[in-house]
Design a protein around this motif. Structure first.
Motif, PDB file in Angstrom:
ATOM      1  N   LEU A  41      15.185  53.949  52.047  1.00  0.00           N
ATOM      2  CA  LEU A  41      14.855  55.278  51.515  1.00  0.00           C
ATOM      3  C   LEU A  41      16.067  56.187  51.360  1.00  0.00           C
ATOM      4  CD1 LEU A  41      11.510  56.109  53.379  1.00  0.00           C
ATOM      5  CD2 LEU A  41      11.834  55.093  51.119  1.00  0.00           C
ATOM      6  N   LEU A  42      17.055  56.023  52.245  1.00  0.00           N
ATOM      7  CA  LEU A  42      18.161  56.982  52.263  1.00  0.00           C
ATOM      8  C   LEU A  42      19.485  56.436  51.755  1.00  0.00           C
ATOM      9  CD1 LEU A  42      17.516  58.742  55.707  1.00  0.00           C
ATOM     10  CD2 LEU A  42      16.698  59.409  53.438  1.00  0.00           C
ATOM     11  N   PHE A  43      19.725  55.153  51.896  1.00  0.00           N
ATOM     12  CA  PHE A  43      21.057  54.634  51.599  1.00  0.00           C
ATOM     13  C   PHE A  43      21.107  53.659  50.427  1.00  0.00           C
ATOM     14  CE2 PHE A  43      21.148  55.837  56.096  1.00  0.00           C
ATOM     15  CZ  PHE A  43      22.233  56.716  56.083  1.00  0.00           C
ATOM     16  N   ALA A  44      19.993  53.025  50.089  1.00  0.00           N
ATOM     17  CA  ALA A  44      19.991  52.134  48.921  1.00  0.00           C
ATOM     18  C   ALA A  44      20.170  52.963  47.657  1.00  0.00           C
ATOM     19  CB  ALA A  44      18.679  51.358  48.858  1.00  0.00           C
ATOM     20  N   PRO A  45      20.913  52.453  46.676  1.00  0.00           N
ATOM     21  CA  PRO A  45      21.120  53.226  45.447  1.00  0.00           C
ATOM     22  C   PRO A  45      19.840  53.351  44.633  1.00  0.00           C
ATOM     23  CG  PRO A  45      21.987  50.997  45.203  1.00  0.00           C
ATOM     24  CD  PRO A  45      21.595  51.145  46.647  1.00  0.00           C
ATOM     25  N   ALA A  46      19.740  54.408  43.848  1.00  0.00           N
ATOM     26  CA  ALA A  46      18.585  54.602  42.971  1.00  0.00           C
ATOM     27  C   ALA A  46      18.608  53.571  41.847  1.00  0.00           C
ATOM     28  CB  ALA A  46      18.589  56.014  42.399  1.00  0.00           C
ATOM     29  N   ASP A  47      17.439  53.196  41.378  1.00  0.00           N
ATOM     30  CA  ASP A  47      17.337  52.253  40.265  1.00  0.00           C
ATOM     31  C   ASP A  47      17.774  52.939  38.970  1.00  0.00           C
ATOM     32  OD1 ASP A  47      16.109  49.558  39.318  1.00  0.00           O
ATOM     33  OD2 ASP A  47      15.246  51.046  37.972  1.00  0.00           O
ATOM     34  N   TYR A  48      18.478  52.196  38.114  1.00  0.00           N
ATOM     35  CA  TYR A  48      19.016  52.808  36.902  1.00  0.00           C
ATOM     36  C   TYR A  48      17.932  53.198  35.905  1.00  0.00           C
ATOM     37  CZ  TYR A  48      18.387  48.583  34.045  1.00  0.00           C
ATOM     38  OH  TYR A  48      17.852  47.528  33.344  1.00  0.00           O
ATOM     39  N   GLN A  49      16.743  52.589  35.998  1.00  0.00           N
ATOM     40  CA  GLN A  49      15.646  52.944  35.104  1.00  0.00           C
ATOM     41  C   GLN A  49      14.597  53.813  35.794  1.00  0.00           C
ATOM     42  OE1 GLN A  49      14.407  48.987  33.767  1.00  0.00           O
ATOM     43  NE2 GLN A  49      15.116  49.477  31.692  1.00  0.00           N
ATOM     44  N   GLN A  50      14.222  53.449  37.009  1.00  0.00           N
ATOM     45  CA  GLN A  50      13.117  54.114  37.697  1.00  0.00           C
ATOM     46  C   GLN A  50      13.565  55.254  38.609  1.00  0.00           C
ATOM     47  OE1 GLN A  50      10.245  51.340  39.463  1.00  0.00           O
ATOM     48  NE2 GLN A  50      11.230  49.661  38.370  1.00  0.00           N
ATOM     49  N   GLY A  51      14.857  55.375  38.835  1.00  0.00           N
ATOM     50  CA  GLY A  51      15.346  56.416  39.730  1.00  0.00           C
ATOM     51  C   GLY A  51      14.895  56.155  41.160  1.00  0.00           C
ATOM     52  N   ASP A  52      14.504  57.213  41.849  1.00  0.00           N
ATOM     53  CA  ASP A  52      14.067  57.071  43.240  1.00  0.00           C
ATOM     54  C   ASP A  52      12.626  56.575  43.357  1.00  0.00           C
ATOM     55  OD1 ASP A  52      16.432  57.835  44.535  1.00  0.00           O
ATOM     56  OD2 ASP A  52      16.010  59.956  44.202  1.00  0.00           O
ATOM     57  N   SER A  53      11.902  56.518  42.237  1.00  0.00           N
ATOM     58  CA  SER A  53      10.515  56.060  42.284  1.00  0.00           C
ATOM     59  C   SER A  53      10.410  54.615  42.776  1.00  0.00           C
ATOM     60  CB  SER A  53       9.861  56.156  40.908  1.00  0.00           C
ATOM     61  OG  SER A  53       9.859  57.481  40.440  1.00  0.00           O
ATOM     62  N   PHE A  54      11.472  53.845  42.571  1.00  0.00           N
ATOM     63  CA  PHE A  54      11.427  52.432  42.935  1.00  0.00           C
ATOM     64  C   PHE A  54      11.344  52.244  44.443  1.00  0.00           C
ATOM     65  CE2 PHE A  54      15.630  52.496  44.641  1.00  0.00           C
ATOM     66  CZ  PHE A  54      15.784  51.305  45.340  1.00  0.00           C
ATOM     67  N   ARG A  55      11.674  53.284  45.237  1.00  0.00           N
ATOM     68  CA  ARG A  55      11.778  53.110  46.693  1.00  0.00           C
ATOM     69  C   ARG A  55      10.449  52.746  47.350  1.00  0.00           C
ATOM     70  NH1 ARG A  55      16.922  54.614  47.917  1.00  0.00           N
ATOM     71  NH2 ARG A  55      17.879  56.091  46.443  1.00  0.00           N
ATOM     72  N   ILE A  56       9.358  52.930  46.647  1.00  0.00           N
ATOM     73  CA  ILE A  56       8.069  52.504  47.195  1.00  0.00           C
ATOM     74  C   ILE A  56       8.002  50.975  47.317  1.00  0.00           C
ATOM     75  CG2 ILE A  56       6.728  52.200  45.065  1.00  0.00           C
ATOM     76  CD1 ILE A  56       4.539  53.929  46.456  1.00  0.00           C
ATOM     77  N   ILE A  57       8.958  50.305  46.689  1.00  0.00           N
ATOM     78  CA  ILE A  57       9.043  48.848  46.788  1.00  0.00           C
ATOM     79  C   ILE A  57       9.164  48.401  48.236  1.00  0.00           C
ATOM     80  CG2 ILE A  57      11.574  48.665  46.616  1.00  0.00           C
ATOM     81  CD1 ILE A  57      11.265  46.248  44.850  1.00  0.00           C
ATOM     82  N   TYR A  58       9.760  49.240  49.085  1.00  0.00           N
ATOM     83  CA  TYR A  58      10.006  48.856  50.475  1.00  0.00           C
ATOM     84  C   TYR A  58       8.726  48.847  51.314  1.00  0.00           C
ATOM     85  CZ  TYR A  58      14.830  49.304  49.071  1.00  0.00           C
ATOM     86  OH  TYR A  58      16.023  49.130  48.402  1.00  0.00           O
ATOM     87  N   ILE A  59       7.655  49.374  50.781  1.00  0.00           N
ATOM     88  CA  ILE A  59       6.340  49.260  51.419  1.00  0.00           C
ATOM     89  C   ILE A  59       5.448  48.319  50.613  1.00  0.00           C
ATOM     90  CG2 ILE A  59       4.271  50.494  52.164  1.00  0.00           C
ATOM     91  CD1 ILE A  59       6.699  51.173  53.819  1.00  0.00           C
ATOM     92  N   HIS A  60       5.486  48.479  49.297  1.00  0.00           N
ATOM     93  CA  HIS A  60       4.567  47.734  48.423  1.00  0.00           C
ATOM     94  C   HIS A  60       4.795  46.225  48.471  1.00  0.00           C
ATOM     95  CE1 HIS A  60       2.128  46.688  44.964  1.00  0.00           C
ATOM     96  NE2 HIS A  60       3.183  46.108  44.404  1.00  0.00           N
TER      97      HIS A  60
END
Length: 248
Positions: A41-60
């Motif tokens: 959530l805090l240190f992985a880079p944002a996705d170039y297309q989805q931005g920070d929205s992709f971070r839900i991947i770490y739960i989903h």
């Protein structure tokens, strides 16, 4: 191996073994979950297309993988229970089903939350989403069927049969993005030769998958012990155990 496993066909020995393993699963779960979640959530880079929205991947993604993993474990236990007539295997099916159902619900809920900004809708009748929803219904059906019988021996057998019938849905879930034209993205981390995710994003995801897996193990063991106590409540070893706890 079979000689090592044979003593654990006894309910009392399986109860004790599960009790010894539970703390280890929990010890592995807590730090890995904290590290993976904070890292993702805090240190992985944002996705170039989805931005920070992709971070839900770490739960989903971990929830979706464990939902299928739990069902696979249930299917193995169901097969063993039906072929070798092992009551403990059928108890394992009953203990695992509610845990797998919760993981499936988390996967569906987080998938909907992820789909809203990406697809513009909370839900679409996509092949992957629909087959995952069917998995939740199968889990619920197994739970309902098991609780519909007062005779738990018959209940365990019926739940095991339904579990084996439902196995057909697992390859459909896995290959749905290959067999049909879907909105859901294809494989990422399972392409080991060339994963479709940056290493900086992949490592915390793998840590989260590990934490979800160890917590799954902990919850299955916890519920398995409870199932054993309920099914064996009139046996001498359970009565002795209850008296010992009351004195302690």
């Amino acid at each position: 191996m079979w000689k090592w496993l044979h003593p654990y066909a006894k309910a009392e020995d399986s109860y004790a073994l599960a009790g010894k393993l539970m703390p280890w699963f929990l010890i592995l779960t807590i730090p890995s979950f904290i590290i993976g979640l904070v890292w993702g959530l805090l240190f992985a880079p944002a996705d170039y297309q989805q931005g920070d929205s992709f971070r839900i991947i770490y739960i989903h993604v971990p929830a979706a993988m464990m939902a299928m993993g739990a069902y696979s474990a249930m299917a193995i236990a169901a097969f063993i229970g039906l072929v070798w007539q092992l009551r403990l295997a059928e108890m394992a099916v009953a203990a695992t089903a509610p845990v797998g159902a919760v993981y499936t619900f988390i996967a569906l809920f987080t998938g909907a939350a992820w789909g809203k900004p990406m697809w513009g809708a909370w839900w679409v009748w996509d092949a992957r989403l629909t087959s995952e929803l069917i998995l939740l219904f199968v889990y619920m059906g197994i739970i309902a069927l098991y609780n519909a019988f007062s005779d738990k021996v018959l209940a365990g057998r019926a739940a095991s049969i339904l579990t084996l019938v439902g196995v057909i849905n697992l390859p459909i879930i896995h290959f749905s993005v290959v067999w049909w034209n879907t909105l859901h993205q294809g494989a990422t981390i399972t392409k080991f030769e060339q994963p479709s995710i940056a290493t900086e994003m992949l490592i915390p995801l793998l840590v989260m998958i590990f934490s979800f897996a160890t917590f799954l193990g902990f919850m299955i063991l916890y519920r398995f012990r409870n199932e054993l106590l309920k099914r064996e409540q009139h046996r001498a070893w359970v009565i002795k155990l209850v008296h010992a706890k009351e004195r302690g």
